[in-house]
Structures are given as structure tokens and as C-alpha cells.
Design an enzyme around this catalytic site. Structure first.
Site: not given
Ligand code: GRF
Length: 211
Positions: A75, A101-103, A117-119, A151, A153
């Protein structure tokens, strides 16, 4: 001032990437949309060479690169390779848009305070790779989407923005995920543009835009 440089990391279908490419003017040859947005996606990287996200990048004329985990002995070696591949594109901002993947620390430290990051949940609820599934299993009536700086985590960094999404009776994971993505695309594009135009600082857990 020259337009800011954004590098996106994606592992999957890339609908968030596509939204960002469109919003940042990747398909507007005049350059006017990019100028108004404040920056451009210059490169897209992946851990999965076959990821459909790369097709969007190629259509948009962005550079692409793949750094598969399996090509490295461990890793840490992968993390350093990914860091160097991203650094080669001199990003002002790195956006993880469905990068699964976790960075590791070597990556996070290299771009500290510059990785978004979008979650697909209202963090700190439901971190990890199955946020929509976990929200349904828990029986919550409201979930949503969070944009945060990365970050060291898991889905734990300072929050830039959050938007709610209802969970409806009978939702499957896929249905809920699609409902989340509609909100997510808007949230991602609005915030990335604003950050690029106005700048930001991170003070502890708080993100201050502009000023
Ligand atoms: C998104 O909802 C993101 O938040 C999550 O995985 C999804 C990826 O969707 N981690 P896409 O590949 O952008 O369509």
C-alpha cells in the site's frame, strides 16, 4: 490570474466527474465557462484502468492516468506512486469523486488541505464504502451528501458542505444512491467553483471560504 488546476480521482461510473467536467467548461471550446468557473479539470486518475469515468475524461480532452494497487508491492508503494502521478499535474485542488480507496498519509500530507472528497451520507453518520446501504439498514428517514476535505482518517475531515436527501419507504440501495447523486452533482460543482474563485482556509475542523 491563470485558471486553477483540478485533478480528479475516480474509480467508477464517473457521474460526479462528468458533472464537474460540464460545470467547469470542459466541453466549451471558447474557454468562457472555464474562466467563469475559476478552473479546469486538467487530469483524471484512477485505480481501475477500465473505469468508465476515464471515458468522460478522454471525451473532455483531459489527461488520464491509472495507478492500480495490484501493480505495487504494498500500500505504501502504491500511495507514493499515486502521489507522484497526481503531483505531475501540479494540482491546486484534488477532488476524489467516487474514488474507492483510502488515501495514505504520504498522499494526504503532500496535498494537505487541498483534497476534497464527496461522500453519500450526512457525515459523521455512515462513513465507509456502503453509505446508502447502511442508511437503509439503519432505518433513517433522512440521509444526504457531504463534501469534506480529506485528512488521514476515514471520511473524517473538515466539512465544506452538506445537503439532505430523504430516504423513502421501499428504497433499494440503487434507488437511494441515484437520488443522492442528483444532489451530490450540484453540491460538488457549486462548491468546487466557489472554492476556486474565492479561495479557502481550514482552521481546525472549520472550512472558511473566501475572506
Ligand atoms: C458517489 O455517490 C460518491 O459519493 C461515492 O461513490 C459514488 C460515485 O459515483 N463515493 P460516480 O462514479 O461519480 O457516478
Amino acid at each position: 490570474m491563470p485558471s486553477a488546476r483540478v485533478v480528479v480521482l475516480a474509480s467508477g461510473t464517473g457521474t460526479n466527474l462528468l458533472a464537474l467536467l460540464e460545470a467547469s467548461g470542459a466541453f466549451d471550446a471558447t474557454g468562457e465557462t472555464t474562466r467563469r468557473f475559476g478552473g479546469a479539470v486538467v487530469a483524471v486518475g484512477t485505480d481501475r484502468p477500465g473505469a468508465p469515468a476515464l471515458d468522460h475524461a478522454r471525451r473532455a480532452g483531459a489527461e488520464t492516468f491509472a495507478v492500480p494497487v495490484g501493480d505495487y508491492p504494498d500500500r505504501d508503494a502504491w500511495t507514493v506512486a499515486l502521489r507522484d502521478a497526481v503531483a505531475a499535474h501540479r494540482p491546486d485542488l484534488v477532488v476524489c469523486a467516487g474514488f474507492m480507496r483510502i488515501l495514505g498519509p504520504a498522499f494526504v500530507r503532500a496535498f494537505a488541505g487541498r483534497i476534497l472528497n464527496t461522500h453519500p451520507s450526512l457525515l459523521p453518520a455512515f462513513p465507509g464504502a456502503h453509505a446508502a446501504r447502511d442508511a437503509i439498514a439503519h432505518g433513517v428517514k433522512l440521509t444526504g451528501v457531504t463534501l469534506h476535505f480529506v485528512d488521514e482518517g476515514l471520511d473524517s475531515g473538515p466539512i465544506v458542505d452538506q445537503r439532505p436527501v430523504p430516504v423513502e419507504a421501499g428504497d433499494t440501495e440503487g434507488v437511494l444512491q441515484d437520488r443522492i447523486k442528483e444532489v451530490e452533482h450540484r453540491m460538488l460543482c457549486e462548491n468546487v467553483g466557489r472554492l476556486l474563485r474565492e479561495g479557502w482556509t481550514v482552521e481546525g475542523r472549520h472550512v472558511v471560504v473566501g475572506g
